[in-house]
Design a protein around this motif. Structure first.
Motif, short mmCIF file in Angstrom:
data_model
loop_
_atom_site.label_atom_id
_atom_site.label_comp_id
_atom_site.label_asym_id
_atom_site.label_seq_id
_atom_site.Cartn_x
_atom_site.Cartn_y
_atom_site.Cartn_z
N PHE A 434 0.83 -1.21 0.00
CA PHE A 434 0.00 0.00 0.00
C PHE A 434 0.87 1.26 0.00
O PHE A 434 0.55 2.25 -0.68
N LEU A 435 1.97 1.24 0.76
CA LEU A 435 2.90 2.38 0.73
C LEU A 435 3.50 2.55 -0.65
O LEU A 435 3.64 3.69 -1.15
N ALA A 436 3.86 1.45 -1.31
CA ALA A 436 4.41 1.53 -2.66
C ALA A 436 3.39 2.11 -3.63
O ALA A 436 3.75 2.90 -4.53
N THR A 437 2.12 1.75 -3.47
CA THR A 437 1.07 2.30 -4.34
C THR A 437 1.01 3.81 -4.25
O THR A 437 0.96 4.52 -5.27
N ASN A 438 1.03 4.34 -3.04
CA ASN A 438 0.95 5.79 -2.85
C ASN A 438 2.20 6.51 -3.34
O ASN A 438 2.13 7.60 -3.90
N LEU A 439 3.37 5.90 -3.14
CA LEU A 439 4.61 6.53 -3.60
C LEU A 439 4.69 6.53 -5.12
O LEU A 439 5.17 7.51 -5.72
N PHE A 440 4.23 5.47 -5.78
CA PHE A 440 4.18 5.47 -7.24
C PHE A 440 3.22 6.53 -7.75
O PHE A 440 3.49 7.19 -8.77
N LEU A 441 2.08 6.70 -7.09
CA LEU A 441 1.13 7.73 -7.50
C LEU A 441 1.70 9.14 -7.32
O LEU A 441 1.32 10.07 -8.03
N ALA A 442 2.60 9.31 -6.34
CA ALA A 442 3.18 10.63 -6.10
C ALA A 442 4.08 11.09 -7.24
O ALA A 442 4.29 12.30 -7.41
N ILE A 443 4.61 10.16 -8.04
CA ILE A 443 5.53 10.54 -9.12
C ILE A 443 4.84 11.36 -10.19
O ILE A 443 5.29 12.47 -10.52
N PRO A 444 3.72 10.90 -10.81
CA PRO A 444 3.07 11.77 -11.80
C PRO A 444 2.51 13.05 -11.21
O PRO A 444 2.46 14.08 -11.89
N VAL A 445 2.06 13.00 -9.94
CA VAL A 445 1.56 14.22 -9.30
C VAL A 445 2.68 15.24 -9.17
O VAL A 445 2.50 16.44 -9.46
N TYR A 446 3.85 14.78 -8.76
CA TYR A 446 5.01 15.69 -8.64
C TYR A 446 5.43 16.24 -10.00
O TYR A 446 5.79 17.43 -10.11
N LYS A 447 5.40 15.40 -11.04
CA LYS A 447 5.77 15.86 -12.37
C LYS A 447 4.81 16.93 -12.86
O LYS A 447 5.24 17.93 -13.46
N ARG A 448 3.51 16.76 -12.63
CA ARG A 448 2.55 17.78 -13.04
C ARG A 448 2.76 19.08 -12.26
O ARG A 448 2.62 20.18 -12.81
N TYR A 449 3.09 18.95 -10.99
CA TYR A 449 3.35 20.14 -10.19
C TYR A 449 4.55 20.92 -10.73
O TYR A 449 4.50 22.16 -10.85
N MET A 450 5.63 20.21 -11.07
CA MET A 450 6.82 20.87 -11.60
C MET A 450 6.54 21.49 -12.97
O MET A 450 7.06 22.57 -13.29
N GLU A 451 5.73 20.82 -13.80
CA GLU A 451 5.39 21.40 -15.10
C GLU A 451 4.58 22.69 -14.94
O GLU A 451 4.82 23.68 -15.64
N CYS A 452 3.63 22.70 -14.00
CA CYS A 452 2.85 23.92 -13.75
C CYS A 452 3.74 25.04 -13.21
O CYS A 452 3.59 26.21 -13.59
N ARG A 453 4.70 24.67 -12.38
CA ARG A 453 5.61 25.68 -11.84
C ARG A 453 6.48 26.28 -12.94
O ARG A 453 6.67 27.51 -12.99
N GLU A 454 6.99 25.46 -13.83
CA GLU A 454 7.81 25.97 -14.93
C GLU A 454 6.98 26.83 -15.88
O GLU A 454 7.47 27.83 -16.40
#
Length: 503
Positions: A434-454
């Protein structure tokens, strides 16, 4: 006065040389793609055969487990550490083997690994004590297999860094699953017929011969340097293809810079932490699956047959990843999310299983989840960090796998010794999934956040572009920002304030 005919001939000759050079350049690129594509599948087939022999033997350690225990009168814990240390070194030494084939080349490191592994298996057949097997089997075999496993995996991704990446890596990894299904009964028959010592000697000879023949296919991709466009004179118009072909070489220093660059990003820690927890659950099944079957009332024979069911589920998953892994309508990281979620549900349901049918269903589901966990990480890492960092990503993925094998005896075996049941262990590893599931989901969320910031920073720079436009016949100095610097590190310097200070 210049002769117009001579001038026309000179211009025609220059134009012809330029056109020929460009045509040759295109031909060289086509030759490079054509050669690398066909050679890449040859390397993939060689990797399949190598993994078949290598993992077919290593994953059949349970065949020799009872023989070692009876021969040397050792405890279950002492005998089990032979296999645990083997798997630990098999993965944990990946950063070292990566540095070696960055310094030399893949074939040299693979041949070295074959020699070390063969010596280790052969020396184990003469083992006088259990302590000797810790060196001959665990250290030598584990190190040798790592020197084969990591370069082959990285070499395949060199040929298929973008196109057919999932298909090629799935095909190579399928060799490990097929090897486990085929080699386990074969080695069991050999141990029963000729004894475990002679079985190890036969296995050493077979591994050396088959893997040595496969090394003929392990060549790095061709890199062709085409001639630069422009006028050429005399013999310089000729493009010598053999001289333009060179092997793909990398620098260990450059590899270290890539590792540091990856570790500076938050998505690296998301990805590696998720892989560590996912490998914890997958390794728990590898070590204690038969014992889990026996704990629910199955006989030792039926529990052992479940390994074949587990392998069949893994093989089906690898085939699906190979067929559809490169044609997904979403990011590949979501495949790891799906596998971790399936693992979580399967481990939680296993707590209530008390029948053969339930264990068969559990074996199929958890085998399918394990196949995705073992097949997709490298292609996901290439998608996340870039194809130029595939070597470093592969080494760190295997390092996470190796570190997880050290924790398994405590999260699995120790909890069983204390509670005399696998209920607590199943809950713990379900939580890891379950922890791995949430950490994998955090990767695309973080990428979208960085794209919006740029995008916001880019918009801010465009809105204040007039700051760098000076009138009154003054030329604004250029904004000296390297193209490689991310927008998040760009610091705006107001030129008007700078010039007013100089006045």
């Amino acid at each position: 006065m210049e002769d117009p005919v001579a001038s026309y001939d000179s211009e025609k000759s220059t134009s012809s040389a330029t056109t020929s050079s460009r045509f040759t350049s295109k031909s060289s690129c086509s030759f490079q793609e054509w050669t690398n594509e066909r050679r890449g599948w040859t390397v993939t087939i060689g990797g399949f055969c190598t993994y078949f022999m290598m993992f077919g033997f290593v994953q059949s350690f349970g065949v020799f487990y009872t023989s070692f225990q009876e021969e040397f009168q050792s405890s279950a814990e002492a005998t089990g550490w032979i296999g645990s240390l083997t798997f630990c070194l098999l993965c944990s030494l990946s950063p070292i083997s990566s540095m070696l084939f960055e310094t030399f080349n893949h074939r040299i490191v693979i041949c070295t690994g074959i020699a070390i592994c063969t010596i280790g298996i052969l020396a184990s057949s003469f083992a006088p004590s259990i302590g000797f097997l810790y060196f001959s089997f665990s250290v030598l075999v584990g190190t040798g297999v790592n020197f084969i496993y990591t370069p082959v995996q990285q070499l395949v991704t060199c040929y298929f860094s973008t196109k057919c990446c999932s298909r090629a890596t799935s095909m190579v990894q399928a060799g490990a699953t097929v090897g486990m299904l085929v080699m386990t009964p074969v080695l069991q028959c050999m141990v029963t017929s000729v004894g475990w010592r002679n079985a190890l000697r036969i296995e050493a000879a077979l591994m050396f011969m088959i893997c040595s023949m496969c090394t003929m296919w392990f060549e790095a991709p061709l890199v062709i340097t085409p001639p630069s466009d422009g006028p050429h004179n005399g013999d310089s118009d000729c493009f010598n293809m053999p001289n333009a072909i060179k092997k793909q070489n990398k620098s260990p220093t450059n590899s270290l810079h890539k590792i540091v660059d990856m570790m500076r990003t938050l998505k690296y820690w998301f990805f590696m932490s998720a892989m560590f927890f996912a490998y914890l659950a997958a390794s728990f099944i590898s070590v204690y699956f038969v014992s889990i079957g026996e704990s629910v009332g199955l006989s030792a024979e039926k529990a052992a047959l479940l390994i074949s069911v587990l392998g069949s589920g893994e093989l089906c998953g690898r085939i699906i990843c190979g067929l559809f892994g490169d044609h997904l309508p979403f990011q590949r990281v979501y495949m790891l999310v799906i596998s971790s979620l399936i693992g979580t549900i399967s481990l939680m349901c296993a707590i209530k299983i008390n029948s053969v049918g339930g264990m068969v269903a559990f074996a199929i589901c958890i085998g399918f989840a394990r196949s995705i966990t073992y097949t997709m990480p490298l292609s996901v890492a290439i998608e996340t960090f870039g194809a130029e960092k595939n070597t470093e990503a592969c080494a760190h993925i295997l390092l996470a796998s190796g570190l997880s094998t050290i924790v398994i005896p405590f999260t699995g075996g120790k909890t069983y010794d204390v509670t005399n049941s696998y209920t607590v262990a199943l809950w713990i590893h379900a939580m890891f999934c379950f922890l791995a599931t949430n950490l994998f989901l955090a990767i695309p969320v973080y990428k979208r956040y960085m794209e919006c910031r740029e995008n916001k920073l880019t918009s801010l720079i465009n809105q204040h572009a007039d700051v760098y436009t000076l009138t009154d016949n003054l030329q604004s100095p250029p904004l000296e920002v390297p193209l490689e610097v991310p927008l998040g590190e760009v610091k705006l310097e107001f030129v008007q304030d700078k010039l007013s200070g100089e006045v």
